[in-house]
Design a protein around this motif. Structure first.
Motif, PDB file in Angstrom:
ATOM      1  N   ILE A   1     -36.418 -39.604  11.064  1.00 23.81           N
ATOM      2  CA  ILE A   1     -35.389 -39.470  10.036  1.00 23.81           C
ATOM      3  C   ILE A   1     -36.010 -38.692   8.886  1.00 23.81           C
ATOM      4  CG2 ILE A   1     -33.846 -40.693   8.464  1.00 23.81           C
ATOM      5  CD1 ILE A   1     -33.996 -43.034  10.541  1.00 23.81           C
ATOM      6  N   GLN A   2     -35.406 -37.551   8.584  1.00 27.97           N
ATOM      7  CA  GLN A   2     -35.940 -36.650   7.565  1.00 27.97           C
ATOM      8  C   GLN A   2     -35.030 -36.665   6.337  1.00 27.97           C
ATOM      9  OE1 GLN A   2     -39.184 -35.541   9.184  1.00 27.97           O
ATOM     10  NE2 GLN A   2     -38.572 -33.797   7.966  1.00 27.97           N
ATOM     11  N   ARG A   3     -35.647 -36.609   5.190  1.00 25.93           N
ATOM     12  CA  ARG A   3     -34.885 -36.436   3.961  1.00 25.93           C
ATOM     13  C   ARG A   3     -34.579 -34.948   3.849  1.00 25.93           C
ATOM     14  NH1 ARG A   3     -32.530 -38.899   0.609  1.00 25.93           N
ATOM     15  NH2 ARG A   3     -33.451 -40.911   0.906  1.00 25.93           N
ATOM     16  N   ALA A   4     -33.537 -34.551   4.576  1.00 30.31           N
ATOM     17  CA  ALA A   4     -33.133 -33.151   4.640  1.00 30.31           C
ATOM     18  C   ALA A   4     -31.693 -33.096   5.122  1.00 30.31           C
ATOM     19  CB  ALA A   4     -34.041 -32.377   5.591  1.00 30.31           C
ATOM     20  N   ASP A   5     -31.118 -31.920   5.035  1.00 29.48           N
ATOM     21  CA  ASP A   5     -29.757 -31.714   5.511  1.00 29.48           C
ATOM     22  C   ASP A   5     -29.821 -31.005   6.855  1.00 29.48           C
ATOM     23  OD1 ASP A   5     -27.152 -31.108   6.016  1.00 29.48           O
ATOM     24  OD2 ASP A   5     -26.820 -29.969   4.185  1.00 29.48           O
ATOM     25  N   TYR A   6     -29.594 -31.727   7.924  1.00 31.38           N
ATOM     26  CA  TYR A   6     -29.594 -31.164   9.268  1.00 31.38           C
ATOM     27  C   TYR A   6     -28.189 -31.144   9.852  1.00 31.38           C
ATOM     28  CZ  TYR A   6     -34.681 -31.077   9.599  1.00 31.38           C
ATOM     29  OH  TYR A   6     -36.004 -30.788   9.422  1.00 31.38           O
ATOM     30  N   ASN A   7     -27.187 -30.949   8.995  1.00 33.62           N
ATOM     31  CA  ASN A   7     -25.781 -30.856   9.399  1.00 33.62           C
ATOM     32  C   ASN A   7     -25.235 -32.132  10.022  1.00 33.62           C
ATOM     33  OD1 ASN A   7     -25.483 -28.193   8.475  1.00 33.62           O
ATOM     34  ND2 ASN A   7     -26.370 -27.409  10.366  1.00 33.62           N
ATOM     35  N   GLY A   8     -25.886 -33.248   9.796  1.00 32.71           N
ATOM     36  CA  GLY A   8     -25.392 -34.514  10.323  1.00 32.71           C
ATOM     37  C   GLY A   8     -24.051 -34.907   9.747  1.00 32.71           C
ATOM     38  N   ARG A   9     -23.749 -34.370   8.579  1.00 35.41           N
ATOM     39  CA  ARG A   9     -22.473 -34.684   7.924  1.00 35.41           C
ATOM     40  C   ARG A   9     -21.275 -34.121   8.683  1.00 35.41           C
ATOM     41  NH1 ARG A   9     -24.598 -30.383   5.925  1.00 35.41           N
ATOM     42  NH2 ARG A   9     -23.385 -28.576   5.274  1.00 35.41           N
ATOM     43  N   LEU A  10     -21.536 -33.250   9.657  1.00 36.67           N
ATOM     44  CA  LEU A  10     -20.447 -32.591  10.377  1.00 36.67           C
ATOM     45  C   LEU A  10     -19.842 -33.441  11.491  1.00 36.67           C
ATOM     46  CD1 LEU A  10     -21.958 -29.012  10.640  1.00 36.67           C
ATOM     47  CD2 LEU A  10     -20.341 -29.900   8.928  1.00 36.67           C
ATOM     48  N   HIS A  11     -20.624 -34.409  11.988  1.00 31.95           N
ATOM     49  CA  HIS A  11     -20.116 -35.216  13.108  1.00 31.95           C
ATOM     50  C   HIS A  11     -20.962 -36.485  13.243  1.00 31.95           C
ATOM     51  CE1 HIS A  11     -18.975 -36.334  17.212  1.00 31.95           C
ATOM     52  NE2 HIS A  11     -17.909 -35.579  17.014  1.00 31.95           N
ATOM     53  N   PRO A  12     -20.348 -37.603  13.619  1.00 28.32           N
ATOM     54  CA  PRO A  12     -21.113 -38.839  13.772  1.00 28.32           C
ATOM     55  C   PRO A  12     -22.133 -38.804  14.908  1.00 28.32           C
ATOM     56  CG  PRO A  12     -18.750 -39.247  14.067  1.00 28.32           C
ATOM     57  CD  PRO A  12     -18.916 -37.803  13.759  1.00 28.32           C
ATOM     58  N   ASN A  13     -22.003 -37.868  15.843  1.00 26.11           N
ATOM     59  CA  ASN A  13     -22.961 -37.760  16.946  1.00 26.11           C
ATOM     60  C   ASN A  13     -23.849 -36.534  16.805  1.00 26.11           C
ATOM     61  OD1 ASN A  13     -21.906 -40.055  18.044  1.00 26.11           O
ATOM     62  ND2 ASN A  13     -20.749 -39.044  19.626  1.00 26.11           N
ATOM     63  N   ALA A  14     -24.182 -36.176  15.582  1.00 28.81           N
ATOM     64  CA  ALA A  14     -25.040 -35.011  15.351  1.00 28.81           C
ATOM     65  C   ALA A  14     -26.509 -35.424  15.364  1.00 28.81           C
ATOM     66  CB  ALA A  14     -24.705 -34.351  14.017  1.00 28.81           C
ATOM     67  N   VAL A  15     -27.325 -34.588  16.000  1.00 32.77           N
ATOM     68  CA  VAL A  15     -28.773 -34.819  16.029  1.00 32.77           C
ATOM     69  C   VAL A  15     -29.445 -33.472  16.285  1.00 32.77           C
ATOM     70  CG1 VAL A  15     -28.797 -35.404  18.493  1.00 32.77           C
ATOM     71  CG2 VAL A  15     -30.602 -36.258  17.024  1.00 32.77           C
ATOM     72  N   GLN A  16     -30.586 -33.253  15.665  1.00 32.42           N
ATOM     73  CA  GLN A  16     -31.389 -32.062  15.929  1.00 32.42           C
ATOM     74  C   GLN A  16     -32.335 -32.377  17.076  1.00 32.42           C
ATOM     75  OE1 GLN A  16     -31.587 -28.923  14.165  1.00 32.42           O
ATOM     76  NE2 GLN A  16     -29.599 -29.626  13.417  1.00 32.42           N
TER      77      GLN A  16
END
Length: 104
Positions: free
Chosen positions: A59-74
């Motif tokens: 878990i990173q303190r960064a914006d990895y576009n997770g706000r776009l969908h509940p199933n988002a992951v890099q």
């Protein structure tokens, strides 16, 4: 830090495969908890099908576009210093199977 090839590579069915790290960004992410839960499902399925393929969840303190969908992951495959394109391709192939099985 310099972790080395032994940390970024695993042998699966006699083949050298780049290991996969799942990353969730929690900055400005209303879905952070759902993203983590989805990452945990992916990791559990990876562990069941291909032990050692997963390098875990970060878990990173960064914006990895997770706000776009509940199933988002890099999905980070291997390491540019230690893994070959062939090892990364094999990891991607296995990961595609993991995702297909998860949604089956």
């Amino acid at each position: 830090s310099d972790v080395g090839k032994d940390f970024t590579t695993v042998q699966i069915d006699g083949r050298s495969v780049a290991r996969i790290l799942l990353v969730v960004g929690d900055q400005n992410n209303p879905y952070a908890q759902q993203n983590v839960e989805f990452a945990e499902l992916l990791k559990a399925k990876m562990d069941a099908l291909y032990p050692g393929l997963s390098r875990g969840i970060r878990i990173q303190r960064a914006d990895y576009n997770g706000r776009l969908h509940p199933n988002a992951v890099q999905v980070f495959i291997g390491d540019y210093r230690y893994n070959t394109v062939e090892e990364a391709n094999e990891a991607a192939r296995l990961f595609a199977h993991v995702v297909a099985e998860l949604f089956r």
